[in-house]
Design an enzyme around this catalytic site. Sequence first.
Site, PDB file in Angstrom:
ATOM      1  CE  LYS A 108      64.253  26.843  44.047  1.00  0.00           C
ATOM      2  NZ  LYS A 108      63.922  28.225  43.843  1.00  0.00           N
ATOM      3  CG  ASN A 235      52.207  33.503  44.125  1.00  0.00           C
ATOM      4  OD1 ASN A 235      51.481  34.465  44.115  1.00  0.00           O
ATOM      5  ND2 ASN A 235      53.398  33.333  44.751  1.00  0.00           N
TER       6      ASN A 235
END
Length: 473
Positions: A108, A235
């Site tokens: 990440k 989203n």
Amino acid sequence: MANTANDTNFFTDVCKNFDDAAQFTGHPEGLLSQIKACNSVYRFQFPIRRGNGFEVIDAWRVEHSHHMSPTKGGIRYSEMVNEDEVMALAALMTYKCAIVNVPFGGAKGGIKITPKNYTTGELENITRRYTTELIKKNFIGPGIDVPAPDYGSGEREMSWIADTYMTMNPGQLDALGCVTGKPIALHGIRGRKEATGRGVAYAIRECVRVTEDMQKIGLTAGLGDKRVIVQGLGNVGYHSAKFLTEFGATIVGLCEYEGAIYNANGLNVDEVFAHRKLTGSILGFPGATEFKNSMEGLEQPCDILVPAALENQITVENIKNIKAKIIAEGANGPCTPEAEDIFTQMGGIIIPDMYCNAGGVTVSYFEWLKNLSHVAFGRMEKRYAENSNANLINTLESLTGQSIPSEHRLMIIKGASELELVNSGLEDTMIHSYHEIRETLLSKPGIQTLRTAAFVGSIDKIAVSYMNLGIWP
Ligand code: GLU
């Protein structure tokens, strides 16, 4: 929304969930520690020119596990990003990939900025400089570590990353596989943008399909009569709500920073989205009850709650007020372990993040495969399938003397497009993984939650990889 990350121990929470599951695996302590640890944590700072001076930006890339290569995970652009959060999210990526059989390690990234406070030019500078720092330290590449969008980033940022990487690696044949979530024009894949939300909807649909599990929590099987509240209209939240509506559920509540709205008769997600775009707020949407305190929205009557915003939203503070019987974690880490314990005692089911929101990385995997193969899915076989299906229909028609109506004919002969193949691969992944997790839950006495079962499955797979690599005897 509740403030997050800086005042929590997100990585500790992930490790706690890991430890709860590890006792059911029987792997040696040392191997478990190796799986749990974050292998590489790269923290860096770089300057950008701003106004008349400079600003120093804090950034991270964490590669959690190298049991498979490349490592994979999004880049978060947020003022609240910190090292603990990026480590936790990288670890979750490892377990997420394992549970849905995506052959990557977890990673990440984080850039500590509020994107809306920067011009497009400044964001481009930041993204390109961030990418350059990753290249310098060998933290990016199609076989090394492959970033993707996350909270605060999207296709535009992924294009800048791809372009920077390609510029600095001229002639590298697979360079486009250095990042996923790219626009279609830059060899992204159809369906990637909607994938996480679509995956969340498949996960919920699969969970509520199991009649005996639904009976235990006082619900009927199927999505038809289900009332859903979604937190976050980004989203993931938007697409989860959209596909859940398509699958027959009713969205009764939506929560955002500025507040929450609720209508027991249902909300039209696209109309709410348009209203928010026009007015800057979901509040004031016609016919809905509204709550200035967004967190109150989570506590309204519903069957399914989908936290699809950020971590640490459902805690000991509010879990007892949640009316939903099912919480589907669209975001990463929205429920704390303590809240999950209470919810489980209350008889609720949590569909855990590492499975529930794995649709994004699943379709990222398809995009990466497309980039490595240098050909779009369906390109070679679509027309061939259509021709051979047409031959079959023609033969049947001439043998039987009957003709098939043209609308049926078109449906039967049609070859699959890239989008159809992507959605089919995603649907299959979500269905298969749900039942794999549920089987683990049923087969090991003592496991209480789908999360623990999912962790057990992931840990077992990662342990096997380590053993196959010969790293562990
Ligand atoms: N950021 C997404 C996640 O948390 C997608 C990661 C990816 O596609 O690599 O799963």
